[in-house]
Design a protein around this motif. Structure first.
Motif, PDB file in Angstrom:
ATOM      1  N   LYS A   1       0.806  -1.149   0.033  1.00  0.00           N
ATOM      2  CA  LYS A   1      -0.072  -0.204  -0.137  1.00  0.00           C
ATOM      3  C   LYS A   1       1.030   1.171   0.005  1.00  0.00           C
ATOM      4  CE  LYS A   1      -3.647  -2.325   2.712  1.00  0.00           C
ATOM      5  NZ  LYS A   1      -3.935  -2.645   3.826  1.00  0.00           N
TER       6      LYS A   1
ATOM      7  N   LEU B   1       4.645   7.323   1.687  1.00  0.00           N
ATOM      8  CA  LEU B   1       4.570   5.992   2.864  1.00  0.00           C
ATOM      9  C   LEU B   1       4.282   4.738   2.081  1.00  0.00           C
ATOM     10  CD1 LEU B   1       4.860   4.597   5.676  1.00  0.00           C
ATOM     11  CD2 LEU B   1       2.758   5.447   5.878  1.00  0.00           C
TER      12      LEU B   1
ATOM     13  N   THR C   1       3.548   0.828   2.852  1.00  0.00           N
ATOM     14  CA  THR C   1       3.465  -0.332   4.044  1.00  0.00           C
ATOM     15  C   THR C   1       3.378  -1.705   3.149  1.00  0.00           C
ATOM     16  OG1 THR C   1       2.073   1.118   5.174  1.00  0.00           O
ATOM     17  CG2 THR C   1       1.948  -1.042   5.516  1.00  0.00           C
TER      18      THR C   1
ATOM     19  N   GLY D   1       3.087  -5.674   4.023  1.00  0.00           N
ATOM     20  CA  GLY D   1       2.369  -6.491   4.880  1.00  0.00           C
ATOM     21  C   GLY D   1       2.434  -8.112   4.385  1.00  0.00           C
TER      22      GLY D   1
ATOM     23  N   THR E   1      13.071  -3.900   3.081  1.00  0.00           N
ATOM     24  CA  THR E   1      13.280  -2.318   3.226  1.00  0.00           C
ATOM     25  C   THR E   1      14.170  -1.802   2.029  1.00  0.00           C
ATOM     26  OG1 THR E   1      13.119  -2.131   5.465  1.00  0.00           O
ATOM     27  CG2 THR E   1      14.411  -0.298   4.364  1.00  0.00           C
TER      28      THR E   1
ATOM     29  N   LEU F   1       6.965   1.097   6.021  1.00  0.00           N
ATOM     30  CA  LEU F   1       6.433   0.619   7.326  1.00  0.00           C
ATOM     31  C   LEU F   1       6.158  -1.080   6.766  1.00  0.00           C
ATOM     32  CD1 LEU F   1       5.119   0.739  10.031  1.00  0.00           C
ATOM     33  CD2 LEU F   1       2.993   1.263   8.793  1.00  0.00           C
TER      34      LEU F   1
ATOM     35  N   GLU G   1       4.728  -4.583   8.021  1.00  0.00           N
ATOM     36  CA  GLU G   1       3.856  -5.238   8.898  1.00  0.00           C
ATOM     37  C   GLU G   1       4.033  -6.759   8.454  1.00  0.00           C
ATOM     38  OE1 GLU G   1       0.221  -3.216   8.034  1.00  0.00           O
ATOM     39  OE2 GLU G   1       0.596  -1.753   9.553  1.00  0.00           O
TER      40      GLU G   1
END
Length: 87
Positions: A34, A39, A41, A43, A64, A77, A79
């Motif tokens: 996402k 930003l 994310t 997951g 990353t 981020l 998850e």
């Protein structure tokens, strides 16, 4: 949100999803990407090898680094959840 910004976000998501799907470290993993205003994310579940230590930091580092390759990404981020791939 204006349509140009939405296209940019969708482009980042597609680019990063493609990078994750083709990179040897993440190929075959079921990951969700996402993006919003720089930003990203990521997951999903990643295998937890039985004979290594610091597994989560290894995956964090790999994912990353892959995310950093997508143009427009300013924050990442993760998850992710480990799962036992051997049981």
């Amino acid at each position: 949100m204006n349509s140009e910004r939405q296209r940019t976000i969708e482009t980042i998501q597609r680019m990063l999803a493609r990078a994750l799907a083709t990179h040897p470290a993440s190929r075959g993993l079921d990951l969700d990407v996402k993006a919003a205003a720089g930003l990203v994310t990521i997951g999903g579940e990643v295998p937890q090898p039985q004979w290594t230590t610091h597994t989560s930091s290894r995956w964090e580092t790999e994912l990353t680094e892959i995310a950093k390759t997508a143009e427009g990404v300013t924050r990442i981020l993760l998850e992710i959840r480990p799962f036992d791939a051997y049981h």
